[in-house]
Every structure is written in C-alpha cells, then in structure tokens.
Design a protein around this motif. Structure first.
Motif, short mmCIF file in Angstrom:
data_model
loop_
_atom_site.label_atom_id
_atom_site.label_comp_id
_atom_site.label_asym_id
_atom_site.label_seq_id
_atom_site.Cartn_x
_atom_site.Cartn_y
_atom_site.Cartn_z
N PRO A 1 0.82 -1.23 0.00
CA PRO A 1 0.00 0.00 0.00
C PRO A 1 0.84 1.27 0.00
O PRO A 1 0.49 2.26 -0.64
CB PRO A 1 -0.81 -0.13 1.30
CG PRO A 1 -0.83 -1.60 1.60
CD PRO A 1 0.47 -2.14 1.10
N LEU A 2 1.96 1.25 0.73
CA LEU A 2 2.90 2.37 0.76
C LEU A 2 4.31 1.81 0.63
O LEU A 2 4.58 0.69 1.06
CB LEU A 2 2.76 3.16 2.07
CG LEU A 2 1.46 3.93 2.28
CD1 LEU A 2 1.41 4.50 3.70
CD2 LEU A 2 1.31 5.04 1.26
N PRO A 3 5.23 2.56 0.07
CA PRO A 3 6.58 2.04 -0.13
C PRO A 3 7.33 1.86 1.17
O PRO A 3 7.11 2.56 2.16
CB PRO A 3 7.24 3.09 -1.02
CG PRO A 3 6.47 4.33 -0.80
CD PRO A 3 5.06 3.90 -0.51
N SER A 4 8.27 0.92 1.17
CA SER A 4 9.16 0.69 2.29
C SER A 4 10.40 1.56 2.15
O SER A 4 10.89 1.80 1.04
CB SER A 4 9.58 -0.79 2.34
OG SER A 4 10.69 -0.98 3.20
N GLY B 1 6.60 2.55 5.65
CA GLY B 1 5.53 1.79 5.04
C GLY B 1 5.16 0.61 5.93
O GLY B 1 5.82 0.33 6.94
N PRO B 2 4.11 -0.12 5.58
CA PRO B 2 3.69 -1.26 6.41
C PRO B 2 4.78 -2.32 6.55
O PRO B 2 4.88 -2.98 7.58
CB PRO B 2 2.47 -1.80 5.69
CG PRO B 2 2.52 -1.23 4.31
CD PRO B 2 3.22 0.07 4.42
N TRP B 3 5.61 -2.50 5.52
CA TRP B 3 6.67 -3.50 5.63
C TRP B 3 7.67 -3.11 6.71
O TRP B 3 8.16 -3.98 7.47
CB TRP B 3 7.40 -3.64 4.29
CG TRP B 3 8.56 -4.58 4.35
CD1 TRP B 3 9.88 -4.26 4.38
CD2 TRP B 3 8.50 -6.02 4.40
NE1 TRP B 3 10.65 -5.40 4.45
CE2 TRP B 3 9.83 -6.50 4.46
CE3 TRP B 3 7.45 -6.94 4.40
CZ2 TRP B 3 10.12 -7.86 4.53
CZ3 TRP B 3 7.74 -8.29 4.46
CH2 TRP B 3 9.07 -8.74 4.53
N ASP B 4 7.95 -1.82 6.86
CA ASP B 4 8.91 -1.37 7.85
C ASP B 4 8.38 -1.61 9.26
O ASP B 4 9.15 -1.99 10.17
CB ASP B 4 9.22 0.11 7.63
CG ASP B 4 9.64 0.39 6.20
OD1 ASP B 4 10.47 -0.37 5.67
OD2 ASP B 4 9.12 1.35 5.60
N HIS B 5 7.09 -1.41 9.46
CA HIS B 5 6.50 -1.72 10.77
C HIS B 5 6.57 -3.22 11.04
O HIS B 5 6.82 -3.64 12.18
CB HIS B 5 5.05 -1.23 10.82
CG HIS B 5 4.93 0.26 10.93
ND1 HIS B 5 5.10 0.94 12.11
CD2 HIS B 5 4.66 1.21 9.98
CE1 HIS B 5 4.94 2.24 11.91
NE2 HIS B 5 4.68 2.43 10.63
#
Length: 769
Positions: free
Chosen positions: A379-382, A410-414
């Motif tokens: 959904p948003l970039p990492s 982004g969600p991946w970073d979380h």
C-alpha cells in the motif's frame, strides 16, 4: 597492553577512522571491518592472539565442544613476548598488533584493480592519543601506509602522492556480553539479513545451519517499558538543513518501535560537541566525503552467538545531495525561468525528502534489516527499497517533482520491527506476528539486482507503480518533456556549460530502471521465501511469467531501439559544448570518439546498451530456452535475438518504410539509418559477450549463433542466394555497409572472440540516486 584474561572469547574488528576517499573503493571513513571471534592465549613466555572459527562450531557436552574446536582451523594472527608479569596479567608490546592490516586495505585495493600494495612499516606508526580502554573494549589506533609501483587510477586520483596512500585504522577488541541475548531464529521472509553458522553438534534431523535474526538488545522494566533506548548519534559535520532531515528521517523508526509495544525504545539525535564518533560503544551516522558518485552504507557489529547487535555504523555519502540536485535541476530547468524561485524550492525539498528516506534506509540496515525490492505491490513504499523520484507531468506537460519521495515508514517497515524486536516467546516467534506482513511481497538483492536477476517483480530505483509497463510509459513521457524543454537553465548560472552534457545524459538515460523492470518479464519467474512446512498464502514453487506478458515486454523493449528513442533531440544537442579548460570528462559524461565535443553516436550506443544488457544476459537467455521448450508460446533465446536484430536491421523495407525512416520529428533519414546500425552493433557486441566462454549452455549458444548466421547471410547474401527485400530498400551506401557487417559477423562466427566485434559501450552510472 595488559592481558587481563586469556582463553576468553571476544570480537576483534578493524575500522577506518580516516579513509581513502574514493567512491570506487569503499575504503571510507567509519567503515567497519569484519567482526572476528578471537582470544588471547598464553604460550610459554609469549601471548598469542588467535582467531577462532566463527562459522563452524559444535554445541553439546565437553566432548562435543572439543570435537568442534579441533575439527576446524584457527589462525594465530599475532604474538609478542611478555615484557612484564603483573598480578593482573601479562603485559606485552602491542605495536605489532596495531600495525596489522586487519581491515584488508591492501587486499581491497588489489581486488578493485588498483595494483599490489605493500604495507610500509617504516611509514606507519601508532597514534597514542586515539588509543582507548574501558568497559566497551580496547582500541588501538595506527596510521598505516601502503605503497605500490603500479597504482590504479582510482587510488592515484585521491592520494597526494600516486603510489602511496595512508589510512588510520582503529583495531577494536570488543568483549562479548556476559549474559547473552536470547537468540531469535531468522525466518527467510522476515526481511532481516540474518547471521549464521553451522552447529556440527546439532541433531541430524535439524541440520547444521543456524541463522539468527540480528537485533539490538532492548532493556525493559518489569512492565515491559524500555528503560535504555537504542540511540543513533548524527555527525554534526552534516550541514543544515540536511542534518535536520537526517534526524527526522531516522526517527521514523521510533514510530515502528512504539507500534510494536516498545515506546521510547529508539531515537536519533545530533551528537554533542566533542563526541568521539569512532567509539564502538556508540551508534553513529557519519557524513562521508568521496570523489564521486557512491553508495551510503549501514553496518552492524554483531555477537555471532546470538545475533545481538553491539554497534551500529551508518555512512552517508555527502555527494548524494549533489546527485539528487542534478537530477531535479535537469528535470525542472529552474534557472532563468519565470518561476525560478518556485522551481528551486521544489529542488531543495526534493533533496530533503530524499535525505530523510536515505537516513531511514541506512539506519534500517544497522537495525538488522535488508532490502526489499518488491514493495511496489505494498500500500505504501518501504524505506528499505531503492526509490526513484515520483515524477509526473503537469497539465501543461511540464515535469512535476512535488511529491518526489514518500515520507514516513511503510507497512513493511513496521512489520520488520515487530518481527525482530517484538516480545520474546518460547521457540521461534510466530510468523508473521500479529497478522502483519503476510500479504507483503519481499525480494532481496540477489533476486532483484543485476541484469540476470530472475524474479519478475524484482527491480530497483523504480516509482511506486505495480504495472512496469505503465511505469515505463510514464517515465518515457517525462523524459521526452524534459528533453524537449532542455535549456541552459538546467545548470546554476555559475557552472561551466560543459556540464550541460552530464544533465543531458541524466535525461537521455532516465528510463534505464523502468526499462529493466519491463525486461524482467522476459524469462521472468515468481516465487517467495518460505519454510517448507508452513502454509503458503501464495502458490508454492516457481512460476514463469505468462507468455503474452513476456511477448509484450520483449516488443516494448525492442521498440526502444528505434531512432526516436536513441537520438538526443537536436534542441538539446546544439546546446552541448566541451568541458572548459582544466575540466575533464568524468564518469557522468557520455564517452566520445569525436574529439572533445559531444558524440551523438555515443548517446545512441548508451541508450541501446540499456536494452541489450537487460535482455541478453546469459542467465536470462538460459531461462528462456527452457521456458520456450516447455511452452513454445513463450519467447525463447532465438526470438529475443530476432526481436533486437530486426529492430536494427528490419527484414524488409515495409517493416518501417525503409531503414532510414525517422520515427520522430527532427531526426533526419540519414541520422535514423546511422542510429539503427549503431544500435545493431551494440546488440552484436552484447551477443558476442553472451556466447563467449561457458556462460551459455552449448545448446543455447547454438541457437544464438544460428540467429547470427542467419543475419550474416541476410546482410551479405551468399553468391547463389537472392538478396532479401527489394533492391531499393536502402541506399547503396547503406547496403554496402550491411554487406561489410555481414562479412565481419561471419568471420566472428568462424573464430569467436569478443575482440572481433568490439566491447560493449560504457553506460554512465545511474545509481545511486
């Protein structure tokens, strides 16, 4: 140096406190060397420093430990006589230890083609005032001098005296934590880079491989609230406003720790005045100067037993601000424009936004995370991807950089922080924790970088766009608009006009990364990282890209070999002048065979090389051979070669109305014909590289060489064969040139050597951005 404990394992690493300053070599200020397990041992009247195996060991009882220790070689690195025996331990002269090239400077210079360098002891010396000792370990400092009779250009270009270069090495002796951190096993799809070893005492059904998740120790109170945060100190040498951008971007990670239930566990702040930034008890972000375009880096020193990160080191290359500025100025041409102030404000903000992401990215590495080059489907970039500036066109057709770089995690970073730093639990942590990350694609370097990378979704320096074809179309539209609007306004008024060529080169090759993403569909495959026993939310195994998509990608790439895409617009070409006196053509320039002036054919070659390099990599040709054999609807290596060669030497005049037909206003028929032949030779040179050596299986090489033989016969028909196409398809001069090309190609096939067709052209660097 007093040796208080012998036979006690610790880490030894050699960092550079003063580097070489060359982007090509990586020997930077602040660069950490490898962390090695070591211990001091007493040997009669001497003390020996021994490096012990880090990647091979054995767990179990005393007998198992002994078997592991005796099975693999150690290294006696250094020894010295005991000069005094005190109650607290023997004292030795550590000068010889401090003067060892443990960082491997000489080996790095040799590996990078800079010549054989010898460590000159007479010109090397200790630096006593940089020697330290304390609970975090000991540090020995020395200036090491290296000499070479035949130094390479990169090191000679920065050393005051060619052939002699000195660096300052800090040799750190770092104690291991007395209470080891609980190890967290690494999951292949977790996004952590993983550190590992082989445990030869493990049960056979478990295997010997042990991979651990690197992470800092987060100390918490009984309520689980962090009481000792992980702090990164930012080098005060970074000028404002860049320094504040680095602090702001680095602190984005604090939001992820808070969401993971660890509020206040992480922060970034400017180092107080006088801070020793080379002290390994501190995590730092250093500002590093080099002589040209180069990478930034995030490193961590880890406890090999548990994966605990003991120190984080980030090196931000100061020239990144210049590179981003150059690209933004080339796109917006702000100087002298009626909206100069507004456009320059956008340039400045673009650089600030990039630095925030860069700081977050490199600190992410130091936190234990690796790249993810598949986040275009998120959904948003990492921040762990390599981002290309999001560039669009305004309603007036002008490039727009208003939202060049996404700000924030982004969600991946979380997910990265939740998985690596979430609460410990018995056994491996659930994956993915709290349901996050399950649907987010993840691809690391090996599956996304380099011309031969296999994954269809893996590519770098791309906008946040799922559809690679749409991303390429948008990039090409921006490229055309920027080149059509090219003026001297792409350069600040005080810069010499010779630099206009570097800005034109940036725009001419702007589509390079978007093209790579499209080319990845040809012979591309899809797969994911997983454990064999876990349920998969996606199809297991490996699946090739569908045949229609592969054909679409192949044709789209071949379209970029048309003269309209290869020839720099006349408006831009007429503005280009040679570099001024005392200036030289650097790596950012296109090559020239036209003397000192701009060479339009080198621009054609570089643009054509983007296509040939992406599609004619031996690994890609090999994959397509099997995919085509499995399903003839997919393009094979023969079809790839045909598509590229036909784009440069159409089979008949009615393919494009004649070889010299221009497909863009302003390109003359003569320019179009010359550009096509020039691109054709680029393709031939890449094919010569692909067919040379053992890069291709013999059966695949036969297919490629067969297509080359067909082209040779078409361009220079054997006497008994009729010429292909109507006699008037091209002018006599072009036909004569084709016949000579056919003869040279036939000679190459009779005695294949890459020298016979020439080397592929040099492409000016496009990364990092």
């Amino acid at each position: 140096m007093q040796i208080r404990r012998t036979d006690l394992p610790f880490l030894v690493t050699a960092a550079l406190a003063e580097g070489v300053g060359s982007s090509e070599l990586g020997l930077d200020r602040g660069r950490l060397g490898k962390g090695r397990l070591a211990e001091f041992r007493r040997a009669g009247d001497r003390v020996v420093l021994v490096l012990t195996p880090k990647h091979h060991r054995a767990s179990g009882d005393d007998a198992a430990l002994r078997a592991g220790a005796e099975s693999f070689a150690d290294t006696a690195l250094w020894s010295a006589p005991i000069i005094h025996q005190s109650p607290d331990g023997p004292v030795v002269d550590a000068t010889g230890l401090a003067l060892l090239d443990l960082h491997g400077v000489a080996a790095t210079l040799a590996a990078r083609g800079q010549g054989e360098h010898d460590l000159e002891r007479d010109a090397s010396h200790l630096i006593p005032d940089q020697v330290t000792d304390g609970p975090a370990g000991a540090r020995l400092a020395a200036r090491l001098t290296f000499r070479s009779a035949r130094p390479g250009d990169a090191v000679s270009g920065v050393a005051p005296l060619p052939g002699t270069v000195s660096v300052v090495q800090h040799l750190h002796l770092v104690p291991l934590p007395e209470a080891p951190l609980t190890a967290r096993h690494h999951h292949p799809d977790s996004g952590g880079y993983g550190i590992g070893h082989h445990d030869h005492g493990a049960p056979p059904d478990r295997g010997t491989e042990v991979i651990l998740q690197p992470r800092f120790r987060i100390r918490v109170d009984r309520a689980g609230i962090p009481v000792e945060p992980v702090v990164f100190l930012v080098d005060p040498a970074i000028p404002e406003p860049w320094r504040s951008a680095v602090v702001e971007g680095g602190n984005w990670w604090g939001q992820a720790f808070e969401r993971a239930g660890l509020p206040g566990a992480f922060r970034v702040e400017v180092a107080p005045e006088g801070t020793d930034l080379h002290d390994l008890s501190k995590n730092v972000v250093l500002w590093v100067h080099r002589d040209g375009r180069g990478w930034s880096h995030g490193q961590a020193l880890t406890d090999p037993r548990t994966g605990e990160i003991l120190a984080g080191r980030v090196r931000l290359g100061s020239q990144r601000t210049e590179q981003v500025t150059a690209l933004a100025e080339a796109l917006l041409a702000p100087y002298g424009h009626p909206e100069e102030a507004e456009r320059l404000a956008v340039v400045r903000e673009t650089v600030l936004r990039r630095l925030r992401r860069l700081a977050a990215h490199e600190i992410g590495h130091a936190l234990g995370f690796m790249h993810n080059f598949a986040d275009r489907a998120h959904p948003l970039p990492s921040v762990m991807d390599y981002p290309h500036p999001e560039t669009t066109l305004t309603e007036d057709g002008v490039p727009d950089l208003t939202d060049a770089y996404h700000q924030g995690l982004g969600p991946w970073d979380h997910f990265l922080v939740a998985h690596a730093y979430g609460p410990d639990a018995p056994g491996p942590p659930p994956f993915p924790p709290r349901g996050t990350g399950a649907h987010l694609p993840n691809l690391a370097d090996e599956d996304a970088q380099g011309p031969g990378a296999a994954h269809a979704d893996g590519a770098v320096w791309l906008p946040h766009e799922v559809d690679p074809f749409a991303a390429l179309d948008r990039t090409l539209a921006v490229r055309r608009a920027a080149l059509d609007g090219f003026t001297r306004g792409v350069l600040p008024p005080h810069r010499q006009t010779g630099e206009l060529e570097t800005r034109a080169a940036l725009l001419h090759l702007l589509h390079r990364h978007a093209l790579t993403a499209v080319a990845r569909q040809v012979g591309g495959m899809r797969y994911r990282y997983a454990l064999a026993g876990e349920p998969s939310p996606r199809e297991p195994g490996t699946e090739p890209v569908a045949a229609p998509v592969q054909w679409k990608a192949l044709r789209r790439c071949a379209d970029l070999l048309t003269p309209g895409e290869l020839v720099l617009p006349d408006r831009a070409e007429r503005l280009l002048t040679p570099p001024a006196i005392r200036r030289t053509r650097g790596r950012e320039y296109l090559d020239t065979r036209a003397g000192r002036v701009f060479d339009p054919l080198s621009a054609v070659e570089a643009a054509a090389a983007l296509v040939a390099e992406s599609l004619l990599d031996p690994a890609r040709l090999t994959r397509t051979a099997w995919q085509h054999a499995t399903d003839p609807a997919r393009p094979g290596p023969g079809e790839i070669v045909d598509a590229l060669l036909d784009a440069c030497w159409p089979r008949a005049a009615d393919d494009d109305g004649g070889y010299g037909t221009a497909d863009r206003p302003g390109v003359t028929p003569g320019q179009a014909a010359l550009a096509r032949r020039t691109a054709g030779w680029v393709v031939l040179r890449y094919l010569a590289v692909a067919t040379g050596g053992d890069s291709l299986p013999p059966a695949v090489r036969d297919v490629v060489e067969g297509r080359l033989q067909t082209l040779a016969d078409r361009l220079d028909p054997p006497a008994a064969a009729p010429a292909a196409g109507p006699p008037s398809a091209t002018p006599d001069e072009d036909r004569a040139s084709e016949r000579r090309t056919g003869r040279r190609l036939r000679a190459f096939l009779a005695a294949p050597t890459t020298a016979g067709l020439g080397a592929p052209p040099r492409i000016p660097p496009g990364a990092p951005l």
